[in-house]
Design a protein around this motif. Structure first.
Motif, mmCIF file in Angstrom:
data_model
loop_
_atom_site.group_PDB
_atom_site.id
_atom_site.type_symbol
_atom_site.label_atom_id
_atom_site.label_comp_id
_atom_site.label_asym_id
_atom_site.label_seq_id
_atom_site.Cartn_x
_atom_site.Cartn_y
_atom_site.Cartn_z
ATOM 1 N N SER A 181 67.726 -4.158 -19.868
ATOM 2 C CA SER A 181 67.375 -5.211 -20.825
ATOM 3 C C SER A 181 67.264 -6.576 -20.155
ATOM 4 C CB SER A 181 68.441 -5.276 -21.927
ATOM 5 O OG SER A 181 69.662 -5.763 -21.395
ATOM 6 N N GLN A 182 66.583 -7.493 -20.843
ATOM 7 C CA GLN A 182 66.438 -8.868 -20.349
ATOM 8 C C GLN A 182 67.794 -9.558 -20.231
ATOM 9 O OE1 GLN A 182 63.563 -10.721 -19.452
ATOM 10 N NE2 GLN A 182 62.641 -8.689 -19.366
ATOM 11 N N ASP A 183 68.702 -9.218 -21.153
ATOM 12 C CA ASP A 183 70.040 -9.825 -21.124
ATOM 13 C C ASP A 183 70.786 -9.458 -19.844
ATOM 14 O OD1 ASP A 183 69.714 -11.103 -23.482
ATOM 15 O OD2 ASP A 183 70.843 -9.671 -24.707
ATOM 16 N N LYS A 202 61.846 -10.215 -11.560
ATOM 17 C CA LYS A 202 61.117 -10.668 -12.757
ATOM 18 C C LYS A 202 59.759 -9.979 -12.856
ATOM 19 C CE LYS A 202 60.942 -15.160 -13.375
ATOM 20 N NZ LYS A 202 60.869 -16.580 -12.922
ATOM 21 N N ALA A 248 60.221 -6.245 -13.889
ATOM 22 C CA ALA A 248 60.927 -5.968 -15.154
ATOM 23 C C ALA A 248 60.066 -5.154 -16.116
ATOM 24 C CB ALA A 248 61.363 -7.274 -15.808
ATOM 25 N N SER A 249 60.646 -4.050 -16.598
ATOM 26 C CA SER A 249 60.025 -3.171 -17.609
ATOM 27 C C SER A 249 58.758 -2.453 -17.122
ATOM 28 C CB SER A 249 59.688 -3.966 -18.885
ATOM 29 O OG SER A 249 60.831 -4.626 -19.377
#
Length: 244
Positions: free
Chosen positions: A27-29, A86, A89-90
């Motif tokens: 997750s971003q968190d 970054k 991510a995902s």
């Protein structure tokens, strides 16, 4: 005392690196937490390395520079790693950004290892010069990889600026030959520090000149080739000094 603190903080940074890499798939968190943790750790590491450099005293400024350069390399590698994280991510596991992330993580661990080797060598005067040279060789190799990449520089400069920067290579070459002849630790350390700056400045100026509006594709390819050959030739020179 400072050596133990550096070792402990560096280990924590390696753990942060692992969290950053795994955070790209979570997750971003979690990713934000890993980035914040690594930022805090690198700040702590920079402080203990600066204290270690200060403890050497002002009689040995070149070795202080070697230590400061080592932490700068780690900080730069961490910045690149966070950017790569970054970007990845995902993304799926076979996405090119994932390979960039793995490459950035590898450079990060290499630079932390290099820092620890440098800290250890600082305590042994007989190995300071050797270690400084090894670290500079590794740094130049990393700078050459950046130079050869397709990454476009933020600004361009004139070909004349690139030519001006080659003077530093000439001076550093003379220094390296003299250090190889004298084999004095202080000469070798000074050579390592000067070589690092001279080659990095040359590669930066050359890459900026490559993207100048007046430069044709043919000239760009030639400049890229000659910039690479110059760097490889200089690396060979440093390897010979290391051997001596």
């Amino acid at each position: 005392c400072y050596r133990e603190n550096i070792l402990k903080t560096a280990k924590a940074l390696v753990e942060d690196t692992k969290l950053l890499v795994s955070g790209a798939a979570s997750s971003q968190d979690k990713l934000a937490q890993a980035a914040q943790s690594s930022a805090n750790t690198i700040t702590q590491l920079a402080e203990v390395v600066k204290l270690g450099a200060a403890s050497l005293g002002s009689d040995d400024p070149e070795t202080q520079v070697v230590l400061i350069n080592a932490i700068k390399d780690v900080a730069k590698a961490l910045s690149d790693l966070i950017s790569a994280t970054k970007g990845a991510a995902s993304k799926p596991a076979d996405d090119p950004s994932m390979y960039q992330l793995k490459g950035a993580a590898k450079v990060m661990v290499t630079n932390v290892t290099s820092l620890l080797k440098t800290v250890k060598a600082v305590e042994d005067e007989a190995t300071r010069g050797t270690r400084a040279l090894e670290a500079t060789i590794e740094y130049i190799k990393q700078e050459l990889t950046v130079f050869q990449s397709s990454e476009v520089p933020e600004k361009t400069s004139s070909p004349e600026e690139s030519i001006r920067m080659t003077k530093g290579i000439t001076m550093a070459t003379a220094k390296a030959v003299a250090a190889g002849n004298s084999c004095r630790q202080e000469d070798v350390i000074a050579t390592a520090n000067l070589s690092r700056k001279a080659v990095a400045d040359m590669l930066t100026a050359c890459k900026q000149a490559l993207y100048h509006p007046d430069v044709s594709e043919e000239v760009r390819e030639r400049a890229l080739r000659f910039g690479t050959e110059c760097t490889l030739g200089y690396l060979e020179l440093l390897e010979h000094v290391l051997l001596v």
